[in-house]
Structure formats: C-alpha cells, structure tokens
Design an enzyme around this catalytic site. Structure first.
Site, PDB file in Angstrom:
ATOM      1  N   LYS A 195      79.177  26.159  22.616  1.00 60.94           N
ATOM      2  CA  LYS A 195      78.567  27.248  21.831  1.00 60.94           C
ATOM      3  C   LYS A 195      77.577  28.014  22.711  1.00 60.94           C
ATOM      4  O   LYS A 195      76.574  27.472  23.156  1.00 60.94           O
ATOM      5  CB  LYS A 195      77.818  26.703  20.620  1.00 60.94           C
ATOM      6  CG  LYS A 195      77.350  27.850  19.727  1.00 60.94           C
ATOM      7  CD  LYS A 195      76.305  27.434  18.719  1.00 60.94           C
ATOM      8  CE  LYS A 195      74.897  27.601  19.204  1.00 60.94           C
ATOM      9  NZ  LYS A 195      74.467  28.985  19.442  1.00 60.94           N
ATOM     10  N   GLU A 269      68.649  19.539  29.310  1.00 61.69           N
ATOM     11  CA  GLU A 269      67.919  20.297  30.332  1.00 61.69           C
ATOM     12  C   GLU A 269      67.018  21.266  29.586  1.00 61.69           C
ATOM     13  O   GLU A 269      67.494  22.210  28.969  1.00 61.69           O
ATOM     14  CB  GLU A 269      68.933  21.003  31.241  1.00 61.69           C
ATOM     15  CG  GLU A 269      68.374  21.353  32.588  1.00 61.69           C
ATOM     16  CD  GLU A 269      67.885  22.784  32.609  1.00 61.69           C
ATOM     17  OE1 GLU A 269      66.667  22.971  32.386  1.00 61.69           O
ATOM     18  OE2 GLU A 269      68.690  23.685  32.838  1.00 61.69           O
ATOM     19  N   CYS A 303      64.160  28.437  33.324  1.00 60.78           N
ATOM     20  CA  CYS A 303      63.470  27.186  33.006  1.00 60.78           C
ATOM     21  C   CYS A 303      62.690  26.663  34.206  1.00 60.78           C
ATOM     22  O   CYS A 303      61.658  26.018  34.050  1.00 60.78           O
ATOM     23  CB  CYS A 303      64.466  26.142  32.522  1.00 60.78           C
ATOM     24  SG  CYS A 303      65.928  26.071  33.533  1.00 60.78           S
ATOM     25  N   GLU A 400      55.215  26.968  28.107  1.00 62.97           N
ATOM     26  CA  GLU A 400      56.273  27.787  28.714  1.00 62.97           C
ATOM     27  C   GLU A 400      56.299  29.159  28.031  1.00 62.97           C
ATOM     28  O   GLU A 400      56.466  29.243  26.813  1.00 62.97           O
ATOM     29  CB  GLU A 400      57.626  27.088  28.544  1.00 62.97           C
ATOM     30  CG  GLU A 400      58.746  27.815  29.263  1.00 62.97           C
ATOM     31  CD  GLU A 400      60.097  27.115  29.127  1.00 62.97           C
ATOM     32  OE1 GLU A 400      60.466  26.739  27.996  1.00 62.97           O
ATOM     33  OE2 GLU A 400      60.773  26.967  30.155  1.00 62.97           O
TER      34      GLU A 400
END
Ligand code: NDP
Length: 488
Positions: A195, A269, A303, A400
């Site tokens: 997906k 991850e 990331c 983040e």
C-alpha cells in the site's frame, strides 16, 4: 519574527537562471486508477475513490481507488494463491529474470516515472530524475542478482521464504520505497500486498502497470491504495506473514501493538532526528554543502535528514555565516523546473505541521533565520529555515519536523558532542565532518545510529543496509541484511 544580525560581510553570488521546466508530455497519467489485484486493475469493492493532488499547484491529478477490508482480503488471497501455486515453486533463476525485467522496464520509463513522482509528491525533478528513479531500478537489479545465490548469502543454513508480505510505505520516496520493499521480497520467494501513501500513490500504480507488462505471474505483487484504515487492514489480516513498514514512529507503535502475540515478522523503519557534526578541522565549505544536502534534500522529508547540526565552537560564526549565505542561493519553487533546489511540501497537512514547529521554535526563544527567496503564491512551499539559540530540551531539537528546518548548536569536546548527539529518542543516522580518521572512528563507535556518514551525507546504495535503533525502529533493509528480513 526574531532575527540575528550577521557579523561578516554578506557574499553576493546569486545567479539568475532562465526557467528550465521539464515537459509533462512524456508522462501518461490516467484520470482514474483502480486496485492492482491478481495481475488486473479492479474496481474497489468499497466503490470509493479519493483524489491525488499536485502539491505545487493544488490541482487534482487523478482519482484513486480506496481499498476496504474486502479488497484487502482479495489482495491477500491472490498473494497467497500465487505464493502456494507459482512463486514459491519457481526455480530461483526464473524468479530473478522477472526481477531483472522489472528493473530494466523502470529504466526504460525513467523519465516518465520521474515526472510523475515530482508532480504527485512535490520533489524537485533533479532529485526524482537523478536519485529516486535510478536507485529504485538499482534495488531491483541488486536483488535480482541475489535470487539464485541465497545459499551463498546464508551458508550452512536451511532457508525458506516467509509467505505473504504486507508492505506499507510513506510519501517521501514513493517509488524508491516500493522498490526497497518489493525487490528483496520477490528475490527471496515471497509474494506481496503493498500500500502506497494516500498522497503519493501514482508511481506505485505505474509500477503496477510495469509489473503487468513484465508478465510477472498474477498475484505475486498486488498494489492497493487507500489511507490509514487500508494499512491497518493489511497489518491485521491473519494470512499475512510479515509486515514491512516505513513511516512515523506513532504508526510504527500501533503496528507493533497490533502484531504482538501473532506469528507475524516485522521490520519497522521509523522516524529520525539525525545529528550532523562539524569539527573545527573539517573542510568547512564541503561540510556546509553536506549540511545543506543533509537537511534540504527532498524538502527535509527524509527520515535520516541531518536536522540537528552541531558545530565546534571555534568555527561556529564562520559556519553560520556560510550557511546563511548558502541558503540565500537555494531556489524554492516549481518542482518540475530543473533549476529548483527545494520543491513543494508534500501536503497541506505536512505544511501545517512544519509551520506549527516554526511557531513552537520561536515561542521557545530560538532565533529563526529564513532565506529571503520568493516562493510561488499557489501550492505548499516553505523557505529553508535555520534555528539558532536552541537548547537540547527544545521541542524543535527533540521532535521530528520532517521539513526544511535545521537547528544549530555548538560544542567544545568530543565527549560533549557524543552525549548531545545521542540525547534523542531516535537513532537512525548521523554525520561527522573532520579531517581526522581517528575522530571518525571514535564517533562512529559511540553514536547510537544505524548509519553514520563521514564527510558526506545522504548517500544511499542498494548494497548497504539501512535501519535504526531505539524509536527509529528495527530490522535492516538493503544489502544482505535486507534479504534476511524475508526469510526463515
Ligand atoms: P504515517 O506513518 O501515518 O504514514 C506512513 C504509511 O502508513 C502511509 O502509507 C499511511 O497511510 C500508513 N498508515 C497510517 N496509519 C496506519 C495504520 N494505523 N496502520 C497501518 N498503516 C497506516 O505518516 P504520516 O504520513 O502521517 O506522516 C506523519 C509524520 O510521520 C511526518 O510528519 C513525519 O514526521 C513522519 N514520517 C516519517 C517517515 C519516515 O520515513 N520515517 C515517512 C513519513 C512520515 P496514508 O498515508 O495513506 O494515511
């Protein structure tokens, strides 16, 4: 807005560039896409569709099917049947031929894929053309090479595929993440239900077309679109053997809870907040280029972005001035223009998140430096941003942001910077800039980060494993390690 006065003469090395837009004419995009299940594009049982838009223009590009539980069931059933009847029985060297074929077809259609990636996600065409698409093809080439050599990869071990892999990918590197997930799964004999993210489904659907043209047996790869609920239905499906997820730490935690107590294997991850460290003996101009690339590549939607800069105190003023000069030269604008350095923020939602953090930074007392460049009136754009006067405890240092926002701190000693760099819930990547090899080795052994780059940043290669510690997730993708994650 608080501004800091610069203490050295401002360099003026701005150049004017004539527009160099890539033509959209080489990209064939349908107005509507269905779900790719069992080798065919099928209408969703949900009967629902959503729009995917171009974040640089806010215009609709296409309508995309939304898979519900019944659609997910169909995709998993197709993957299971293909696994049992065809793919797990096929000689490995035959599997490899299909994977090579997909790699070559990605290369043949690289220009079209790059244009679509840029239109759907907002990243500069230079990046999708030179990085995303070639790397995606390279992942298929690399893992095709391993398919019939697994006994050499894992000597003296009896290995077997896991079965059906459910793969959920984010919006920052759509085709590349699909390649990271699909290529090792196929090479090891697994079948796949993938997906893509809701805001960037198009290149995955183009990949579905390539897979159809490659004559890969139906059901080996199924690509279904939808939002978080579709992802959750994949995660919770009882006939899935492995979940491979890249995305936020929050959703990673939901997935971990969902599969606890089941036999499902997982690789997660997740987010990052990488330290990029400049010592006073580093080649400063090179380091500044590395820092710019580390945080502004792909609008900072990375990331492993180097979002926390640490500069040794004795060179701080110099480095700050060079960074401020350099951000003034960055071109923010039309992602399809080959001159553009920073494209559009991926979605309105992500832009709001970044703007929220800019406000938080200022409220916390940090000093914001933004480039003065012009930005398009329509679309989602944010100027490259630096924050000084930040503390280890600042939210903009700890959380983040996933945007073109860099925090800058100083340090005096190696021990101090190691302590500061490791003071984060994340542990995905880091960078170190110094002339001394011994310093590099000292730091790389003490930093809790899955990848540490020395005198470079954001370098990716299919042969090299990637993954994190702590809240950045677990498991490795890429290289030999990436094969192990799909085998028992
Ligand atoms: P998400 O983690 O929500 O999205 C990643 C993928 O997971 C998407 O395909 C998403 O679908 C899907 N998903 C969402 N909810 C679930 C669920 N409950 N179960 C299974 N799959 C699910 O990231 P966001 O797009 O919301 O971004 C939020 C923040 O996450 C960003 O600001 C950034 O900080 C971080 N992020 C980190 C990434 C990384 O590479 N480490 C990548 C992307 C984001 P859909 O998009 O269709 O909702």
């Amino acid at each position: 807005m608080a501004k800091e006065k610069s203490n050295t003469a401002k360099l003026d090395f701005k150049l004017e560039y004539a527009a160099a837009p890539e033509s959209k004419s080489s990209a064939k995009i349908n107005s509507k896409y269905d779900l790719f299940i069992n080798g065919k594009f099928e209408k969703p049982e949900s009967k629902k569709y959503f729009d995917t838009i171009n974040p640089a223009t806010e215009e609709k590009i296409a309508t995309i099917a939304e898979a519900n539980q019944t659609d997910v069931n169909k995709a998993v059933k197709a993957a299971r049947t293909a696994y049992n009847n065809v793919w797990s029985k096929m000689p490995a060297k035959e599997r490899a031929k299909y994977i090579y074929r997909i790699a070559r077809m990605i290369q043949e259609r690289a220009r079209e894929l790059a244009i679509i990636e840029t239109m759907d996600g907002g990243k500069p065409i230079r990046e999708s053309r030179d990085i995303d698409i070639p790397l995606a093809a390279n992942h298929f080439f690399y893992y095709a090479g391993w398919a019939d050599k697994l006994q050499y990869a894992f000597p003296n071990k009896k290995i077997a595929p896991l079965g059906v892999a459910g793969q959920i990918i984010p919006w920052n590197f759509p085709l590349l993440m699909a390649a990271w997930k699909i290529a090792p799964a196929l090479a090891t004999g697994n079948t796949v239900v993938l997906k893509p993210a809701e805001t960037t489904p198009l290149t995955a659907l183009k990949l579905a077309e390539i897979i159809q043209e490659s004559d890969l047996p139906p059901g080996v790869v199924n690509i279904i679109t939808g939002a978080g609920a579709t992802g959750a239905a994949i995660v919770n499906h009882p006939d899935i053997n492995k979940i491979a997820f890249t995305g936020s730490t929050d959703v990673g935690k939901i997935i971990q809870r969902a599969i606890a107590g089941t036999n499902k294997k997982a690789t997660l991850e997740l987010g990052g907040k990488a330290a990029n460290i400049i010592f006073d003996d580093a080649p400063l101009d090179q380091a500044v280029e590395g820092v710019i690339n580390g945080i502004f590549f792909n609008q900072g939607h990375v990331c492993c972005a180097g979002s926390r800069l640490f500069v040794q105190e004795s060179v701080y003023n110099k480095v700050l001035q060079k960074l401020r000069d350099r951000i003034e030269t960055l071109i923010v604008g039309d992602p399809l223009d080959k001159n553009t350095d920073i494209g559009a923020i991926n979605s309105k939602q992500q832009m709001d998140t970044i703007l929220k953090y800019l406000k938080i930074g200022e409220k916390e007392g940090a000093v914001m430096h933004q480039s003065q460049c012009s930005i398009p009136k329509k679309g989602y754009f944010i100027r490259p941003t630096l924050f000084t006067n930040v503390a280890q405890s600042s939210r903009i240092v700890q959380e983040e942001i996933f945007g073109p926002v860099l925090t800058i701190q100083t340090f005096r000693t190696d021990d101090e910077v190691i302590e500061k760099a490791n003071n984060t819930p994340y542990g995905l990547s880091a960078g170190v800039w110094t002339d001394k090899g011994s310093k590099i080795f000292n730091l790389t052994t003490k930093m809790r980060a899955g990848v540490v780059w020395a005198n470079t940043f954001n370098k990716f290669d299919p042969t090299s494993p990637f993954g994190g510690y702590k809240e950045s997730g677990f498991g490795r993708e890429g290289g030999l390690h990436g094969l192990g994650a799909y085998l028992k």
